[in-house]
Design a protein around this motif. Structure first.
Motif, PDB file in Angstrom:
ATOM      1  N   GLU A 256      -2.475  26.076  -4.230  1.00 59.63           N
ATOM      2  CA  GLU A 256      -2.204  24.655  -4.010  1.00 59.63           C
ATOM      3  C   GLU A 256      -0.753  24.427  -3.592  1.00 59.63           C
ATOM      4  O   GLU A 256      -0.477  23.659  -2.660  1.00 59.63           O
ATOM      5  N   THR A 259      -0.161  25.725   0.024  1.00 61.82           N
ATOM      6  CA  THR A 259      -0.770  24.824   1.014  1.00 61.82           C
ATOM      7  C   THR A 259       0.034  23.544   1.173  1.00 61.82           C
ATOM      8  O   THR A 259       0.321  23.113   2.291  1.00 61.82           O
ATOM      9  N   ASN A 260       0.399  22.939   0.049  1.00 58.55           N
ATOM     10  CA  ASN A 260       1.178  21.695   0.104  1.00 58.55           C
ATOM     11  C   ASN A 260       2.565  21.925   0.680  1.00 58.55           C
ATOM     12  O   ASN A 260       3.089  21.078   1.426  1.00 58.55           O
TER      13      ASN A 260
END
Length: 291
Positions: A256, A259-260
């Motif tokens: 996460e 990706t962010n």
């Protein structure tokens, strides 16, 4: 236009890298940039002699206090790029704060890297509100870049395969708040308990490389890294170890954050947008200082 670009150019620092990148942006638009180290000059009079010798028509300073104060009183127009030190440290000192306020009165424009930096500057120098722009530092992405971990491990004499290792890259600078040895004690204790973890100290890079970022919780980092969204922020070496262990044991969190972080870089740190912004702002320096 022939421009003087004044910055602190100690090798391998963010200032030096930013100055080189801004110079490339401006020279791509046809300007000539005379890049000089602010620490080589002790007074505005020395800069006046340089401006005359180099036949400069305008100037741009990286760091409001360290470089901008040397441009006071000259008859050429100039712009300013804020450094984190300006708003996080130097602004707290009354004498420096006053000097920086006067520099901003003369500047045609000022650039802040983040919205929070702009807001802090506006609180300190409200008279400059109308001339402060926000432009994040641009990153020239290299999507096909690769890194050979096995070659690195052989050169580093780390006798384990890459599959069994957890490598932490420490991105550091020169100031005390960026002390490259800040984590060594706590990390060494962790390494004694878990030999598969290593700390590697390097110079440039991070979100764009698609690796999770752990950053020290200081204003400059917190303005870019959002805790548990685009990275993890720590305040003590012990907290770093705690968060690092959590990251190692939680692949979903790692995915996460990666990706962010990548999405954040692509949205806010466009190299092309940065180039366009500086090329447009420099037009404010065209013509006489009386315009």
């Amino acid at each position: 236009m022939r421009l003087l670009l004044l910055a602190v150019l100690r090798p391998h620092t963010g200032n030096a890298v930013t100055a080189q990148r801004v110079r490339a942006h401006l020279e791509a638009a046809g300007h000539v940039c005379v890049l000089k180290d602010a620490f080589d000059f002790g007074s505005p009079s020395e800069i006046a002699n340089l401006i005359l010798a180099e036949n400069c028509e305008a100037a741009l300073a990286l760091h409001l206090y360290r470089a901008g104060r040397l441009l006071q009183g000259h008859r050429i127009p100039f712009g300013i790029i804020f450094g984190g030190t300006d708003v996080n440290e130097d602004a707290k000192q009354k004498e420096k704060n006053t000097v920086m306020g006067r520099v901003l009165e003369e500047a045609r424009f000022a650039v802040a890297f983040t919205e929070s930096m702009k807001e802090m500057a506006q609180v300190q120098w409200p008279h400059a509100k109308g001339k402060i722009y926000v432009q994040s530092q641009g990153i020239a992405t290299t999507p096909n870049a690769t890194f050979n971990w096995n070659t690195f491990l052989q050169r580093s004499e780390i006798n384990q395969s890459a599959d069994n290792l957890h490598i932490f890259l420490l991105i550091c600078g020169l100031r005390q708040v960026k002390d490259p040895l800040y984590l060594v004690g706590a990390f060494s204790e962790w390494h004694q308990d878990e030999p598969s973890v290593y700390l590697v100290i390097v110079g440039p890079e991070a979100m764009d490389l698609e690796v999770p970022v752990l950053a020290r919780n200081i204003p400059g980092n917190a303005a870019v890294v959002r805790h548990e969204v685009t990275g993890l922020l720590f305040s003590t070496p012990q907290e770093f170890v705690h968060l690092a262990k959590r990251l190692v044991s939680d692949p979903a969190l790692e995915k996460e954050i990666v990706t962010n972080g990548k999405a954040y870089v692509r949205m806010y740190h466009s190299w092309q947008v940065e180039r366009d912004t500086y090329q447009q702002l420099i037009r404010k320096l065209e013509g006489s200082s009386e315009d």
